[in-house]
Scaffold this motif. Sequence first.
Motif, mmCIF file in Angstrom:
data_model
loop_
_atom_site.group_PDB
_atom_site.id
_atom_site.type_symbol
_atom_site.label_atom_id
_atom_site.label_comp_id
_atom_site.label_asym_id
_atom_site.label_seq_id
_atom_site.Cartn_x
_atom_site.Cartn_y
_atom_site.Cartn_z
ATOM 1 N N GLY A 1 32.091 41.826 44.215
ATOM 2 C CA GLY A 1 32.060 41.274 42.863
ATOM 3 C C GLY A 1 32.658 42.259 41.886
ATOM 4 N N THR A 2 33.902 42.080 41.531
ATOM 5 C CA THR A 2 34.580 42.980 40.610
ATOM 6 C C THR A 2 34.274 42.579 39.174
ATOM 7 N N GLY A 3 33.832 43.558 38.385
ATOM 8 C CA GLY A 3 33.570 43.328 36.974
ATOM 9 C C GLY A 3 34.791 43.692 36.150
ATOM 10 N N VAL A 4 35.158 42.802 35.226
ATOM 11 C CA VAL A 4 36.281 43.051 34.331
ATOM 12 C C VAL A 4 35.793 42.844 32.904
ATOM 13 N N GLN B 1 44.417 38.313 53.082
ATOM 14 C CA GLN B 1 44.370 37.123 52.243
ATOM 15 C C GLN B 1 43.258 37.232 51.208
ATOM 16 N N ARG B 2 42.107 37.730 51.625
ATOM 17 C CA ARG B 2 40.974 37.907 50.699
ATOM 18 C C ARG B 2 41.338 38.912 49.617
ATOM 19 N N LEU B 3 41.935 40.022 50.008
ATOM 20 C CA LEU B 3 42.351 41.046 49.056
ATOM 21 C C LEU B 3 43.374 40.478 48.066
ATOM 22 N N ALA B 4 44.342 39.739 48.574
ATOM 23 C CA ALA B 4 45.381 39.150 47.717
ATOM 24 C C ALA B 4 44.785 38.176 46.705
ATOM 25 N N LYS B 5 43.811 37.361 47.128
ATOM 26 C CA LYS B 5 43.172 36.407 46.209
ATOM 27 C C LYS B 5 42.427 37.136 45.095
ATOM 28 N N LEU B 6 41.702 38.191 45.469
ATOM 29 C CA LEU B 6 40.945 38.948 44.479
ATOM 30 C C LEU B 6 41.875 39.641 43.486
ATOM 31 N N VAL B 7 42.917 40.271 43.980
ATOM 32 C CA VAL B 7 43.876 40.949 43.105
ATOM 33 C C VAL B 7 44.563 39.941 42.184
ATOM 34 N N ALA B 8 44.949 38.787 42.709
ATOM 35 C CA ALA B 8 45.597 37.755 41.890
ATOM 36 C C ALA B 8 44.665 37.276 40.779
ATOM 37 N N GLU B 9 43.385 37.097 41.096
ATOM 38 C CA GLU B 9 42.422 36.649 40.081
ATOM 39 C C GLU B 9 42.266 37.693 38.971
ATOM 40 N N ILE B 10 42.145 38.952 39.359
ATOM 41 C CA ILE B 10 41.975 40.028 38.370
ATOM 42 C C ILE B 10 43.226 40.169 37.508
ATOM 43 N N LEU B 11 44.393 40.194 38.144
ATOM 44 C CA LEU B 11 45.640 40.315 37.375
ATOM 45 C C LEU B 11 45.846 39.107 36.461
ATOM 46 N N LEU C 1 42.634 46.078 25.637
ATOM 47 C CA LEU C 1 42.264 47.039 26.672
ATOM 48 C C LEU C 1 41.345 46.361 27.673
ATOM 49 N N ALA C 2 41.256 46.936 28.873
ATOM 50 C CA ALA C 2 40.343 46.400 29.886
ATOM 51 C C ALA C 2 39.720 47.531 30.681
ATOM 52 N N GLY C 3 38.523 47.274 31.176
ATOM 53 C CA GLY C 3 37.845 48.168 32.097
ATOM 54 C C GLY C 3 37.507 47.388 33.348
ATOM 55 N N ILE C 4 37.678 48.012 34.504
ATOM 56 C CA ILE C 4 37.431 47.338 35.776
ATOM 57 C C ILE C 4 36.472 48.166 36.623
ATOM 58 N N ASP C 5 35.428 47.509 37.114
ATOM 59 C CA ASP C 5 34.532 48.085 38.115
ATOM 60 C C ASP C 5 34.864 47.346 39.411
ATOM 61 N N ALA C 6 35.779 47.914 40.179
ATOM 62 C CA ALA C 6 36.325 47.234 41.355
ATOM 63 C C ALA C 6 35.347 47.237 42.523
ATOM 64 N N SER C 7 35.192 46.060 43.131
ATOM 65 C CA SER C 7 34.344 45.899 44.299
ATOM 66 C C SER C 7 34.787 44.646 45.039
ATOM 67 N N LEU C 8 34.725 44.677 46.346
ATOM 68 C CA LEU C 8 35.084 43.495 47.121
ATOM 69 C C LEU C 8 34.017 42.414 47.040
ATOM 70 N N PHE D 1 33.823 39.235 29.235
ATOM 71 C CA PHE D 1 33.292 39.771 30.487
ATOM 72 C C PHE D 1 33.529 38.772 31.611
ATOM 73 N N TYR D 2 33.995 39.268 32.748
ATOM 74 C CA TYR D 2 34.274 38.420 33.907
ATOM 75 C C TYR D 2 33.707 39.080 35.161
ATOM 76 N N THR D 3 33.310 38.259 36.115
ATOM 77 C CA THR D 3 32.988 38.725 37.457
ATOM 78 C C THR D 3 33.886 37.957 38.423
ATOM 79 N N CYS D 4 34.662 38.670 39.192
ATOM 80 C CA CYS D 4 35.604 38.054 40.139
ATOM 81 C C CYS D 4 35.035 38.176 41.544
ATOM 82 N N ARG D 5 34.903 37.031 42.208
ATOM 83 C CA ARG D 5 34.378 37.011 43.575
ATOM 84 C C ARG D 5 35.266 36.145 44.450
ATOM 85 N N VAL D 6 35.413 36.551 45.684
ATOM 86 C CA VAL D 6 36.079 35.721 46.689
ATOM 87 C C VAL D 6 35.120 35.601 47.866
ATOM 88 N N PRO D 7 35.202 34.513 48.640
ATOM 89 C CA PRO D 7 34.258 34.323 49.755
ATOM 90 C C PRO D 7 34.270 35.493 50.732
#
Length: 119
Positions: free
Chosen positions: A12-15, A44-54, A3-10, A25-31
């Motif tokens: 710094g998204t917490g996973v 492009q920024r949105l796509a990078k963040l979504v790709a990292e989370i997925l 299972l996963a929980g996501i706190d989505a944010s542009l 625990f992960y924190t996903c950040r893009v510049p």
Amino acid sequence: MNLAGIDASLSGTGVCVITPERTYFYTCRVPKLGTRPSDVEKNQRLAKLVAEILGILKKHDVKIVAIEGYAFSKSSSSVTPLAELQGALKVGMFFAKMLCVSLPVSTIRKFCVGKHIPK
């Protein structure tokens, strides 16, 4: 089942991924973008963040994901990018055959501490 929980944010998204063996625990950040980014740069920024989370979710073979909902009381300029991020994540999870549920902050808080307003 993982299972996963996501706190989505542009910014710094917490996973959090929960497996029978352990919790990750992960924190996903893009510049960040400049003051007047183009739509292409935003996408492009949105796509990078979504790709990292997925990528994280697929790495751990996650089947069910809970996403923290966002507050509609904020201004539309701050809610719209967050809604785009969550929408893109939900589409990606759909195609990856992951069950996704969006939960209000108050529901998550009640689950974690047993009441709506923690001390």
